[in-house]
Enzyme design. Structure first.
Site, PDB file in Angstrom:
ATOM      1  N   TYR A 257       0.823  -1.213   0.000  1.00  0.00           N
ATOM      2  CA  TYR A 257       0.000   0.000   0.000  1.00  0.00           C
ATOM      3  C   TYR A 257       0.857   1.263   0.000  1.00  0.00           C
ATOM      4  O   TYR A 257       0.353   2.352  -0.284  1.00  0.00           O
ATOM      5  CB  TYR A 257      -0.916   0.045   1.227  1.00  0.00           C
ATOM      6  CG  TYR A 257      -1.921  -1.060   1.344  1.00  0.00           C
ATOM      7  CD1 TYR A 257      -2.108  -1.998   0.332  1.00  0.00           C
ATOM      8  CD2 TYR A 257      -2.704  -1.175   2.484  1.00  0.00           C
ATOM      9  CE1 TYR A 257      -3.042  -3.018   0.463  1.00  0.00           C
ATOM     10  CE2 TYR A 257      -3.642  -2.179   2.620  1.00  0.00           C
ATOM     11  CZ  TYR A 257      -3.804  -3.110   1.617  1.00  0.00           C
ATOM     12  OH  TYR A 257      -4.718  -4.113   1.766  1.00  0.00           O
TER      13      TYR A 257
ATOM     14  N   LEU B  23     -17.745  -3.851   1.011  1.00  0.00           N
ATOM     15  CA  LEU B  23     -18.837  -3.157   0.325  1.00  0.00           C
ATOM     16  C   LEU B  23     -18.747  -3.344  -1.188  1.00  0.00           C
ATOM     17  O   LEU B  23     -19.469  -2.693  -1.947  1.00  0.00           O
ATOM     18  CB  LEU B  23     -18.818  -1.664   0.672  1.00  0.00           C
ATOM     19  CG  LEU B  23     -18.783  -1.340   2.174  1.00  0.00           C
ATOM     20  CD1 LEU B  23     -18.780   0.163   2.395  1.00  0.00           C
ATOM     21  CD2 LEU B  23     -19.944  -1.999   2.893  1.00  0.00           C
TER      22      LEU B  23
ATOM     23  N   ASN C 156     -19.960   3.376   9.667  1.00  0.00           N
ATOM     24  CA  ASN C 156     -19.503   1.988   9.643  1.00  0.00           C
ATOM     25  C   ASN C 156     -19.498   1.388  11.047  1.00  0.00           C
ATOM     26  O   ASN C 156     -19.942   0.250  11.248  1.00  0.00           O
ATOM     27  CB  ASN C 156     -18.111   1.899   9.027  1.00  0.00           C
ATOM     28  CG  ASN C 156     -18.112   2.153   7.533  1.00  0.00           C
ATOM     29  OD1 ASN C 156     -19.158   2.123   6.885  1.00  0.00           O
ATOM     30  ND2 ASN C 156     -16.945   2.422   6.974  1.00  0.00           N
TER      31      ASN C 156
ATOM     32  N   ILE D 119     -13.033  -5.098   7.313  1.00  0.00           N
ATOM     33  CA  ILE D 119     -12.159  -3.919   7.347  1.00  0.00           C
ATOM     34  C   ILE D 119     -12.543  -2.958   6.210  1.00  0.00           C
ATOM     35  O   ILE D 119     -11.807  -2.805   5.240  1.00  0.00           O
ATOM     36  CB  ILE D 119     -10.665  -4.306   7.267  1.00  0.00           C
ATOM     37  CG1 ILE D 119     -10.414  -5.322   6.131  1.00  0.00           C
ATOM     38  CG2 ILE D 119     -10.194  -4.879   8.599  1.00  0.00           C
ATOM     39  CD1 ILE D 119      -8.936  -5.513   5.843  1.00  0.00           C
TER      40      ILE D 119
END
Length: 265
Positions: free
Chosen positions: A38, A179, A230, A218
């Site tokens: 990342y 999602l 959330n 997550i």
């Protein structure tokens, strides 16, 4: 590990994760997930250090051994140390093998994770993007107990086999992309449940995921509003009719479908 954490992947603006992590901790998150690939571990670490929340109260996970990123298999210990250095911590709570491809070989890579576990550099060992067969192979090699397996999961990709494997072997399945990059927002069944409970489709999806035993999620979020929404999903109780309706969805969609993923072999 808490049932809901903050995912931190982004393709650009990696510096945002200093503020995002600090905001998430202030909003109530205590589980942060990142990875070497990342390229934001340094900023995640800065967010942790600049937060008023004590490091000992935060569950921190990272990943290394990505399919197309150095090191070679014999340099995995250096890669693990690099994750800790960039995060600015002596240890993480959970260290994952990111992909079972590229430099990954169970007999050469996994002993380095055992060594990190024995040395206290990680408190737990996890795997990511594995199949049940590869999980079994890895568990035969690992001396450290398998604590978690992370893979994509959402109502359009229920991952029943992987969830069942986690439940049978008593480790946590961690759902990334919970999602489906927003694809769940327009699913009629999810919208129906959301309207029934005066909730958002995102909250319904997260509540459905965490209704499974041994499963955490997550979701990524960059605004405090979405982070708080959330977290509120943990208070959303879906009844049997809700769960049955979501389980009846016949649409299937994988949003992270890399060619090197073992499901494509």
């Amino acid at each position: 590990m808490l049932p809901l954490g903050l995912g931190t992947y982004s393709e650009d603006n990696r510096e945002q994760w200093t503020d995002n992590v600090r905001t998430a901790l202030d909003a109530g998150f205590r589980h942060i997930d990142t990875a070497q690939v990342y390229e934001n571990e340094r900023y995640v670490g800065e967010g942790l250090r600049s937060s008023a929340v004590d490091r000992d109260d935060v569950w921190l996970s990272t990943k290394t051994v990505h399919h197309d990123v150095p090191p070679e298999a014999d340099q995995v210990p250096d890669a693990i140390d690099g994750c800790l250095d960039r995060l600015g911590v002596d240890a993480v709570d959970l260290l994952y093998v990111h992909w079972p491809s590229g430099v990954y070989d169970h007999e050469t890579v996994l002993p380095a994770y055992d060594d990190a576990y024995d040395a206290g550099k990680t408190r737990h060992v996890g795997l990511s993007n594995f199949t049940p067969e590869l999980l079994d192979e890895a568990m035969d090699v690992l001396d450290a107990p398998l604590f978690a397996h992370q893979a994509e999961m959402h109502p359009l990709l229920p991952q029943a086999d992987l969830v069942a494997h986690a439940q049978a072997h008593d480790y946590t399945f961690v759902a990334y992309s919970p999602l489906a990059k927003g694809a769940v927002f327009d699913v009629p069944e999810i919208r129906e449940v959301a309207e029934k409970h005066d909730a958002t489709p995102a909250q319904v999806s997260l509540a459905w995921i965490t209704s499974h035993d041994n499963v955490a999620a997550i979701p990524k979020a960059s605004s405090r509003e979405h982070m708080e929404q959330n977290l509120a999903a943990l208070d959303l109780e879906l009844d049997d009719d809700d769960l049955d309706l979501i389980d009846s969805i016949d649409r299937r969609e994988r949003v992270i479908d890399a060619d090197h993923g073992p499901w494509n072999w």
